[in-house]
Design a protein around this motif. Structure first.
Motif, PDB file in Angstrom:
ATOM      1  N   GLU A  14       0.807  -1.218   0.000  1.00 20.37           N
ATOM      2  CA  GLU A  14       0.000   0.000   0.000  1.00 20.37           C
ATOM      3  C   GLU A  14       0.840   1.266   0.000  1.00 20.37           C
ATOM      4  O   GLU A  14       0.291   2.372  -0.019  1.00 20.37           O
ATOM      5  CB  GLU A  14      -0.947  -0.005   1.207  1.00 20.37           C
ATOM      6  CG  GLU A  14      -2.025  -1.074   1.129  1.00 20.37           C
ATOM      7  CD  GLU A  14      -2.884  -0.947  -0.122  1.00 20.37           C
ATOM      8  OE1 GLU A  14      -3.286   0.185  -0.451  1.00 20.37           O
ATOM      9  OE2 GLU A  14      -3.132  -1.979  -0.780  1.00 20.37           O
ATOM     10  N   HIS A  15       2.152   1.133   0.036  1.00 24.93           N
ATOM     11  CA  HIS A  15       3.015   2.312   0.021  1.00 24.93           C
ATOM     12  C   HIS A  15       3.012   2.930  -1.382  1.00 24.93           C
ATOM     13  O   HIS A  15       3.031   2.227  -2.387  1.00 24.93           O
ATOM     14  CB  HIS A  15       4.438   1.922   0.422  1.00 24.93           C
ATOM     15  CG  HIS A  15       5.333   3.085   0.671  1.00 24.93           C
ATOM     16  ND1 HIS A  15       6.061   3.693  -0.331  1.00 24.93           N
ATOM     17  CD2 HIS A  15       5.620   3.785   1.806  1.00 24.93           C
ATOM     18  CE1 HIS A  15       6.765   4.692   0.171  1.00 24.93           C
ATOM     19  NE2 HIS A  15       6.512   4.771   1.468  1.00 24.93           N
ATOM     20  N   TRP A  16       2.995   4.246  -1.445  1.00 25.18           N
ATOM     21  CA  TRP A  16       2.863   4.945  -2.719  1.00 25.18           C
ATOM     22  C   TRP A  16       3.958   4.580  -3.708  1.00 25.18           C
ATOM     23  O   TRP A  16       3.694   4.485  -4.921  1.00 25.18           O
ATOM     24  CB  TRP A  16       2.860   6.456  -2.493  1.00 25.18           C
ATOM     25  CG  TRP A  16       4.091   7.009  -1.833  1.00 25.18           C
ATOM     26  CD1 TRP A  16       4.309   7.194  -0.500  1.00 25.18           C
ATOM     27  CD2 TRP A  16       5.288   7.456  -2.491  1.00 25.18           C
ATOM     28  NE1 TRP A  16       5.560   7.712  -0.268  1.00 25.18           N
ATOM     29  CE2 TRP A  16       6.186   7.898  -1.467  1.00 25.18           C
ATOM     30  CE3 TRP A  16       5.691   7.542  -3.815  1.00 25.18           C
ATOM     31  CZ2 TRP A  16       7.450   8.400  -1.753  1.00 25.18           C
ATOM     32  CZ3 TRP A  16       6.955   8.029  -4.100  1.00 25.18           C
ATOM     33  CH2 TRP A  16       7.824   8.457  -3.079  1.00 25.18           C
ATOM     34  N   TRP A  17       5.191   4.366  -3.238  1.00 24.67           N
ATOM     35  CA  TRP A  17       6.294   4.042  -4.146  1.00 24.67           C
ATOM     36  C   TRP A  17       6.096   2.665  -4.773  1.00 24.67           C
ATOM     37  O   TRP A  17       6.238   2.486  -5.980  1.00 24.67           O
ATOM     38  CB  TRP A  17       7.604   4.105  -3.366  1.00 24.67           C
ATOM     39  CG  TRP A  17       8.844   3.945  -4.192  1.00 24.67           C
ATOM     40  CD1 TRP A  17       9.455   4.889  -4.955  1.00 24.67           C
ATOM     41  CD2 TRP A  17       9.640   2.757  -4.310  1.00 24.67           C
ATOM     42  NE1 TRP A  17      10.587   4.374  -5.551  1.00 24.67           N
ATOM     43  CE2 TRP A  17      10.722   3.068  -5.165  1.00 24.67           C
ATOM     44  CE3 TRP A  17       9.548   1.480  -3.773  1.00 24.67           C
ATOM     45  CZ2 TRP A  17      11.691   2.132  -5.499  1.00 24.67           C
ATOM     46  CZ3 TRP A  17      10.523   0.547  -4.104  1.00 24.67           C
ATOM     47  CH2 TRP A  17      11.578   0.876  -4.955  1.00 24.67           C
ATOM     48  N   LYS A  19       3.207   0.922  -5.012  1.00 25.54           N
ATOM     49  CA  LYS A  19       2.004   0.900  -5.840  1.00 25.54           C
ATOM     50  C   LYS A  19       2.232   1.575  -7.188  1.00 25.54           C
ATOM     51  O   LYS A  19       1.694   1.134  -8.208  1.00 25.54           O
ATOM     52  CB  LYS A  19       0.842   1.574  -5.110  1.00 25.54           C
ATOM     53  CG  LYS A  19       0.298   0.769  -3.939  1.00 25.54           C
ATOM     54  CD  LYS A  19      -0.843   1.489  -3.260  1.00 25.54           C
ATOM     55  CE  LYS A  19      -2.075   1.557  -4.151  1.00 25.54           C
ATOM     56  NZ  LYS A  19      -3.217   2.186  -3.434  1.00 25.54           N
ATOM     57  N   THR A  20       3.020   2.630  -7.207  1.00 22.33           N
ATOM     58  CA  THR A  20       3.314   3.291  -8.473  1.00 22.33           C
ATOM     59  C   THR A  20       4.078   2.362  -9.402  1.00 22.33           C
ATOM     60  O   THR A  20       3.809   2.297 -10.613  1.00 22.33           O
ATOM     61  CB  THR A  20       4.120   4.578  -8.238  1.00 22.33           C
ATOM     62  OG1 THR A  20       3.368   5.466  -7.420  1.00 22.33           O
ATOM     63  CG2 THR A  20       4.452   5.264  -9.552  1.00 22.33           C
ATOM     64  N   ASN A 213       0.410   9.652   1.526  1.00 20.06           N
ATOM     65  CA  ASN A 213       0.586   8.419   0.770  1.00 20.06           C
ATOM     66  C   ASN A 213      -0.372   8.381  -0.423  1.00 20.06           C
ATOM     67  O   ASN A 213       0.014   8.033  -1.544  1.00 20.06           O
ATOM     68  CB  ASN A 213       0.355   7.216   1.683  1.00 20.06           C
ATOM     69  CG  ASN A 213       0.772   5.914   1.050  1.00 20.06           C
ATOM     70  OD1 ASN A 213       1.949   5.626   0.907  1.00 20.06           O
ATOM     71  ND2 ASN A 213      -0.203   5.098   0.648  1.00 20.06           N
ATOM     72  N   LYS A 214      -1.618   8.755  -0.169  1.00 21.11           N
ATOM     73  CA  LYS A 214      -2.628   8.757  -1.232  1.00 21.11           C
ATOM     74  C   LYS A 214      -2.301   9.784  -2.304  1.00 21.11           C
ATOM     75  O   LYS A 214      -2.428   9.517  -3.501  1.00 21.11           O
ATOM     76  CB  LYS A 214      -4.003   9.033  -0.633  1.00 21.11           C
ATOM     77  CG  LYS A 214      -5.148   8.937  -1.622  1.00 21.11           C
ATOM     78  CD  LYS A 214      -6.492   9.089  -0.934  1.00 21.11           C
ATOM     79  CE  LYS A 214      -7.638   8.944  -1.932  1.00 21.11           C
ATOM     80  NZ  LYS A 214      -8.967   9.065  -1.248  1.00 21.11           N
ATOM     81  N   TYR A 217       0.763   8.653  -4.388  1.00 20.07           N
ATOM     82  CA  TYR A 217       0.404   7.572  -5.308  1.00 20.07           C
ATOM     83  C   TYR A 217      -0.419   8.110  -6.476  1.00 20.07           C
ATOM     84  O   TYR A 217      -0.208   7.702  -7.626  1.00 20.07           O
ATOM     85  CB  TYR A 217      -0.369   6.481  -4.582  1.00 20.07           C
ATOM     86  CG  TYR A 217      -0.983   5.474  -5.535  1.00 20.07           C
ATOM     87  CD1 TYR A 217      -0.177   4.718  -6.385  1.00 20.07           C
ATOM     88  CD2 TYR A 217      -2.368   5.317  -5.630  1.00 20.07           C
ATOM     89  CE1 TYR A 217      -0.724   3.817  -7.288  1.00 20.07           C
ATOM     90  CE2 TYR A 217      -2.925   4.422  -6.523  1.00 20.07           C
ATOM     91  CZ  TYR A 217      -2.101   3.677  -7.350  1.00 20.07           C
ATOM     92  OH  TYR A 217      -2.647   2.796  -8.247  1.00 20.07           O
ATOM     93  N   SER A 218      -1.348   9.006  -6.196  1.00 13.69           N
ATOM     94  CA  SER A 218      -2.179   9.567  -7.266  1.00 13.69           C
ATOM     95  C   SER A 218      -1.322  10.272  -8.307  1.00 13.69           C
ATOM     96  O   SER A 218      -1.530  10.113  -9.522  1.00 13.69           O
ATOM     97  CB  SER A 218      -3.208  10.538  -6.674  1.00 13.69           C
ATOM     98  OG  SER A 218      -4.110   9.870  -5.819  1.00 13.69           O
ATOM     99  N   LYS A 221       0.602   7.607 -10.255  1.00 18.37           N
ATOM    100  CA  LYS A 221      -0.274   6.868 -11.171  1.00 18.37           C
ATOM    101  C   LYS A 221      -0.585   7.692 -12.412  1.00 18.37           C
ATOM    102  O   LYS A 221      -0.563   7.175 -13.534  1.00 18.37           O
ATOM    103  CB  LYS A 221      -1.559   6.482 -10.455  1.00 18.37           C
ATOM    104  CG  LYS A 221      -2.513   5.651 -11.300  1.00 18.37           C
ATOM    105  CD  LYS A 221      -3.745   5.249 -10.508  1.00 18.37           C
ATOM    106  CE  LYS A 221      -4.685   4.396 -11.356  1.00 18.37           C
ATOM    107  NZ  LYS A 221      -5.904   4.005 -10.587  1.00 18.37           N
TER     108      LYS A 221
END
Length: 251
Positions: A14-17, A19-20, A213-214, A217-218, A221
């Motif tokens: 779930e970490h932004w890095w 997930k990207t 974090n959100k 990630y946004s 993405k």
């Protein structure tokens, strides 16, 4: 993720890095456009990339088999996957005589003294007309305690990664930078703030507040949907095709 960093995050997926980076793996899966794909990840660390492939329904239906290789495994990881023919190994020699459709080498080459030799060796395990996804840290100007703690040998640019790929017969389908939105903050922290701080004992990959974090990630993405950042970022990401081999060389 590097095994050195495995204790720094509570939920790596779930970490932004992390997930990207999944966005670019998914892009490679779509570019491959095969219904049943076999995937080899070298230097797979905590195996979160392979877990993503197995647990996300939008990609898992295309995956026939995954093999994770990392010489740093203490014990091969276990996941509650329904597939039983996946394999996690500390050495590639004699681990499999099959060939793979996709090779993942994500933040691995920068750890190796001879990146060309290792990449060339991994390509022996690929089928003809397969794909290779490579990620590496970008720009020597970002070199810092982060690289030293992770035992990096170098950082790359699009040009140096392209040159490396061409030496082993890879042709780029996509070659770009990623995480352009954190380039300036990373430069400021590593080059301006770090000299005034106490000696760093951990890398930059840390837990973030859920709102930050959100947001990160946004941004990552959106950047990935547009094919990355052509000018700058903290990572170089390349998707390459490999067509210059005899598909029966391992059989």
């Amino acid at each position: 993720m590097d095994l050195i960093e495995s204790n720094q995050l509570v939920n790596e997926q779930e970490h932004w890095w992390t997930k990207t980076r999944f966005c670019y793996i998914e892009r490679a899966i779509k570019l491959l456009s095969k219904k049943r794909q076999s995937i080899l990840e070298v230097g797979c660390g905590t195996c979160q990339n392979l877990a993503f492939l197995r647990t996300k329904e939008r990609v898992s239906g295309n995956i026939e088999r995954v093999v994770g290789f990392d010489p740093g495994f203490i014990d091969p990881p276990t996941f509650s996957w329904r597939k039983t023919n996946d394999l996690f190994v500390k050495t590639l020699e004699n681990s499999s005589q099959e060939s793979f459709d996709l090779l993942l080498a994500m933040d691995v080459l920068e750890h190796l003294d001879n990146d060309v030799e290792h990449l060339q060796n991994w390509l022996r395990y690929l089928k003809k007309d397969s794909l290779v996804l490579i990620t590496v840290p970008a720009f020597e100007c970002l070199w810092s305690y982060h690289d030293e703690l992770l035992f990096h040998k170098r950082r790359y640019t699009k040009k140096t990664l392209r040159n490396l790929a061409s030496q082993v017969g890879l042709e780029p389908l996509m070659l770009t930078y990623a995480f352009g939105h954190i380039f300036l903050p990373a430069f400021f922290i590593r080059k301006i703030l770090a000299p005034f701080a106490k000696q760093k004992k951990s890398t930059d990959l840390q837990e973030s507040h859920f709102l930050l974090n959100k947001a990160l990630y946004s941004l990552g993405k959106i950047e990935a949907l547009f094919g990355g950042n052509p000018l700058f970022g903290t990572s170089v990401i390349g998707i390459f095709t490999y067509a210059n081999r005899d598909s029966n060389s391992l059989l």
